[in-house]
Enzyme design. Sequence first.
Site, PDB file in Angstrom:
ATOM      1  N   ASP A  21     -20.015  33.157  17.310  1.00 21.70           N
ATOM      2  CA  ASP A  21     -18.723  33.767  17.628  1.00 21.70           C
ATOM      3  C   ASP A  21     -18.802  34.479  18.978  1.00 21.70           C
ATOM      4  O   ASP A  21     -19.519  35.464  19.125  1.00 21.70           O
ATOM      5  CB  ASP A  21     -18.356  34.753  16.512  1.00 21.70           C
ATOM      6  CG  ASP A  21     -17.082  35.522  16.826  1.00 21.70           C
ATOM      7  OD1 ASP A  21     -16.301  35.041  17.672  1.00 21.70           O
ATOM      8  OD2 ASP A  21     -16.876  36.588  16.225  1.00 21.70           O
ATOM      9  N   ASP A  25     -14.155  37.900  16.811  1.00 23.98           N
ATOM     10  CA  ASP A  25     -13.149  37.962  15.737  1.00 23.98           C
ATOM     11  C   ASP A  25     -13.732  37.557  14.378  1.00 23.98           C
ATOM     12  O   ASP A  25     -13.004  37.413  13.395  1.00 23.98           O
ATOM     13  CB  ASP A  25     -11.924  37.101  16.079  1.00 23.98           C
ATOM     14  CG  ASP A  25     -12.259  35.611  16.142  1.00 23.98           C
ATOM     15  OD1 ASP A  25     -13.458  35.250  16.020  1.00 23.98           O
ATOM     16  OD2 ASP A  25     -11.330  34.797  16.316  1.00 23.98           O
ATOM     17  N   ASP A  29     -16.652  29.935  17.571  1.00 24.45           N
ATOM     18  CA  ASP A  29     -15.673  29.323  18.477  1.00 24.45           C
ATOM     19  C   ASP A  29     -16.359  28.435  19.509  1.00 24.45           C
ATOM     20  O   ASP A  29     -17.598  28.379  19.578  1.00 24.45           O
ATOM     21  CB  ASP A  29     -14.811  30.408  19.148  1.00 24.45           C
ATOM     22  CG  ASP A  29     -15.653  31.549  19.702  1.00 24.45           C
ATOM     23  OD1 ASP A  29     -16.729  31.265  20.247  1.00 24.45           O
ATOM     24  OD2 ASP A  29     -15.230  32.724  19.569  1.00 24.45           O
ATOM     25  N   ASP A  98     -15.190  14.907  14.842  1.00 21.12           N
ATOM     26  CA  ASP A  98     -14.896  14.564  13.454  1.00 21.12           C
ATOM     27  C   ASP A  98     -13.512  13.922  13.459  1.00 21.12           C
ATOM     28  O   ASP A  98     -12.595  14.417  14.119  1.00 21.12           O
ATOM     29  CB  ASP A  98     -14.885  15.833  12.595  1.00 21.12           C
ATOM     30  CG  ASP A  98     -15.439  15.597  11.215  1.00 21.12           C
ATOM     31  OD1 ASP A  98     -14.928  14.687  10.544  1.00 21.12           O
ATOM     32  OD2 ASP A  98     -16.361  16.316  10.816  1.00 21.12           O
ATOM     33  N   ASP A 198     -14.341  10.923   8.567  1.00 22.80           N
ATOM     34  CA  ASP A 198     -14.199  11.566   7.264  1.00 22.80           C
ATOM     35  C   ASP A 198     -13.713  10.567   6.203  1.00 22.80           C
ATOM     36  O   ASP A 198     -12.741   9.832   6.442  1.00 22.80           O
ATOM     37  CB  ASP A 198     -13.165  12.696   7.426  1.00 22.80           C
ATOM     38  CG  ASP A 198     -13.175  13.678   6.279  1.00 22.80           C
ATOM     39  OD1 ASP A 198     -14.183  14.375   6.114  1.00 22.80           O
ATOM     40  OD2 ASP A 198     -12.162  13.757   5.558  1.00 22.80           O
ATOM     41  N   GLU A 240     -18.247   8.420   6.946  1.00 25.32           N
ATOM     42  CA  GLU A 240     -18.578   9.116   5.706  1.00 25.32           C
ATOM     43  C   GLU A 240     -18.073   8.245   4.563  1.00 25.32           C
ATOM     44  O   GLU A 240     -16.861   8.048   4.418  1.00 25.32           O
ATOM     45  CB  GLU A 240     -17.916  10.499   5.652  1.00 25.32           C
ATOM     46  CG  GLU A 240     -18.462  11.318   4.488  1.00 25.32           C
ATOM     47  CD  GLU A 240     -17.518  12.404   3.983  1.00 25.32           C
ATOM     48  OE1 GLU A 240     -18.000  13.367   3.391  1.00 25.32           O
ATOM     49  OE2 GLU A 240     -16.284  12.271   4.159  1.00 25.32           O
ATOM     50  N   HIS A 314     -22.215  20.227   5.962  1.00 24.31           N
ATOM     51  CA  HIS A 314     -21.404  21.384   5.579  1.00 24.31           C
ATOM     52  C   HIS A 314     -20.882  21.305   4.139  1.00 24.31           C
ATOM     53  O   HIS A 314     -20.236  22.235   3.677  1.00 24.31           O
ATOM     54  CB  HIS A 314     -20.226  21.506   6.555  1.00 24.31           C
ATOM     55  CG  HIS A 314     -19.323  20.309   6.469  1.00 24.31           C
ATOM     56  ND1 HIS A 314     -19.699  19.051   6.886  1.00 24.31           N
ATOM     57  CD2 HIS A 314     -18.072  20.173   5.974  1.00 24.31           C
ATOM     58  CE1 HIS A 314     -18.723  18.207   6.650  1.00 24.31           C
ATOM     59  NE2 HIS A 314     -17.718  18.855   6.101  1.00 24.31           N
ATOM     60  N   ASP A 315     -21.114  20.183   3.463  1.00 22.28           N
ATOM     61  CA  ASP A 315     -20.665  20.026   2.073  1.00 22.28           C
ATOM     62  C   ASP A 315     -21.820  20.158   1.075  1.00 22.28           C
ATOM     63  O   ASP A 315     -21.584  20.155  -0.138  1.00 22.28           O
ATOM     64  CB  ASP A 315     -20.041  18.639   1.860  1.00 22.28           C
ATOM     65  CG  ASP A 315     -18.761  18.446   2.657  1.00 22.28           C
ATOM     66  OD1 ASP A 315     -18.053  19.442   2.898  1.00 22.28           O
ATOM     67  OD2 ASP A 315     -18.483  17.292   3.047  1.00 22.28           O
TER      68      ASP A 315
HETATM   69  C1  NOJ Z   1     -15.257  15.307   3.562  1.00 18.49           C
HETATM   70  C2  NOJ Z   1     -15.550  16.528   4.368  1.00 18.49           C
HETATM   71  O1  NOJ Z   1     -16.892  16.508   4.757  1.00 18.49           O
HETATM   72  C3  NOJ Z   1     -15.196  17.718   3.515  1.00 18.49           C
HETATM   73  O2  NOJ Z   1     -15.627  18.922   4.064  1.00 18.49           O
HETATM   74  C4  NOJ Z   1     -13.702  17.701   3.306  1.00 18.49           C
HETATM   75  O3  NOJ Z   1     -13.341  18.725   2.410  1.00 18.49           O
HETATM   76  C5  NOJ Z   1     -13.226  16.368   2.733  1.00 18.49           C
HETATM   77  N1  NOJ Z   1     -13.844  15.223   3.346  1.00 18.49           N
HETATM   78  C6  NOJ Z   1     -11.735  16.232   2.928  1.00 18.49           C
HETATM   79  O4  NOJ Z   1     -11.441  16.072   4.278  1.00 18.49           O
END
Ligand code: NOJ
Length: 552
Positions: A21, A25, A29, A98, A198, A240, A314-315
Amino acid sequence: MNKKWWHQSTVYQIYPRSFNDHDGDGIGDIPGIIEKLDYLAFLGIDIIWLSPVYQSPNDDNGYDISDYYEIMSDFGTMEDMDRLIEEARKRDIHIMMDLVINHTSDEHRWFIESRKSKDNPYRDYYVWRESSDGPPSDITSVFSGPAWEYDEETGEYYFHLFSKKQPDLNLHNKEVRKHLYTMMNFWLEKGVSGFRMDVIDLIGKEIDENILTDGPNLHDYLQEMNREVLSTYPTITVGETPSATPETAKLYTGEGRDELDMVFTFQHMSLDERAGKGKWALKPLDLIDLKQTLSKWQTELHGQGWNSLYWNNHDQPRIVSRWGNEGEYRVESAKMLATLLHMMQGTPYIYQGEEIGMINIVFDDIRDYRDIETINYYNEKISEGVPHADIMKSIHVKGRDNARTPFQWDSNLHGGFTTGTPWLEVNGNYKNINAEDAVKNEESIFYHYKKLIQLRKEHDIIVYGEYELILEDHPEIFAYTRKSGNEILLVIANFNEHEPAFTLPSGFDDKDCEILISNYRGTAHPSELKKLRPYEAVVYLIQSENTSNSFQ
Ligand code: NOJ
């Protein structure tokens, strides 16, 4: 196989909200990313995959885009983005955007129009169905509840596989596809080098036949996209594809198919779930399953497609907490997992913080979580009467906020991530786990990753050698070879804290052998190994005329 520049490359994923950051905030960023480009260049990565930075109301942290041509104000401006591309280029770093085209935000101009009336020109940009007795089908949303939302305005339902604020686009509409190609060209023209796509396996869905992934037009659309956009620039793309198998991965990535460069498999990511019960139904990992799954991808795509290699994004939860040891052997196990993956064939992906061994977060109060998937799951289970503690058990292990806690830069307040109040709490261990300390210590996980990235550039065998799993049934050791000409790469990794015995088959010629990388000092040559230390991992490069050098 035709060689491509990115075959030797390593990708680094930035989740901008949690990276750095700059303006205080509490939200990462783009200027914050620019400040850290030298850090990334020093690590040695070649490509950044940037999670969405487009304008978004942030129902799903940017995966709900309301304008593909604007930058989210939390993250900065288009000038900042141009500067990022430029500054990255100066350091020979490419940017992969992305690309979220399965759905938009409900605040996207197209959807605002689409919901106005049945004959609006944008109506068909989304998936609308009428139904007089409840949702048109019983498909459920990935984020809990039905995937259909009734809209008062026109008395019809729209389809959203993710949140209500993420209506699915109708890619069967040619005009929609054309708009998307124009948008992709806009970004390539700006100087980005490609896209991470995605949930791209959904874009051919046939909703009335209950077909979501791998719809009949999926590959036609990707080939069209390739003709219209991708083939006109020297791009790198990764899809993905939660549904992909090695068979379908060949369709996406096979030479001459002209679709994508690689796809993300999910098959290894579901091995710690009870089959068919979804991500929250926990089950311990069986190492044999992991070996079989990764090996299947290695052998089946060899020469017929291209793998992407990842443990984290990130998932997903942090890999050290998931399949390593986040306590006593955090450093050893992080290096072991990295070694095992980076010596395989494919393009490795590092998720921010993985290179310093960041671990999962544990919050006891659901109000500390920010992720929509986690919060919806919690509320759904509470309403079904499941006890709080049981729900939290799954969230602690699998929740997406595990990966999203802010990057730990140093030992200052909030790990140096922000001078403000972070949007999601920083893991309290930042005094012990942070990048500043890692860069000062040549034995750190950071330098191990740096070396792995370097080795891939120096040894063609890591990029192209043929993979063979060895010690298939060993419950604790994951080992394999890669072969190319007279060279053998022998990779041995101990997956836990026991000290299993290791013996080389008799007659195996390892006279001319070099240790490329290991996570302990004083590692013996293969024939003298005897046993492995906790989470020990070592890679040998053996030169041998002896073509019968084999474990089978
Ligand atoms: C996969 C992404 O990696 C995830 O973070 C997102 O919530 C879903 N697709 C929906 O876009």
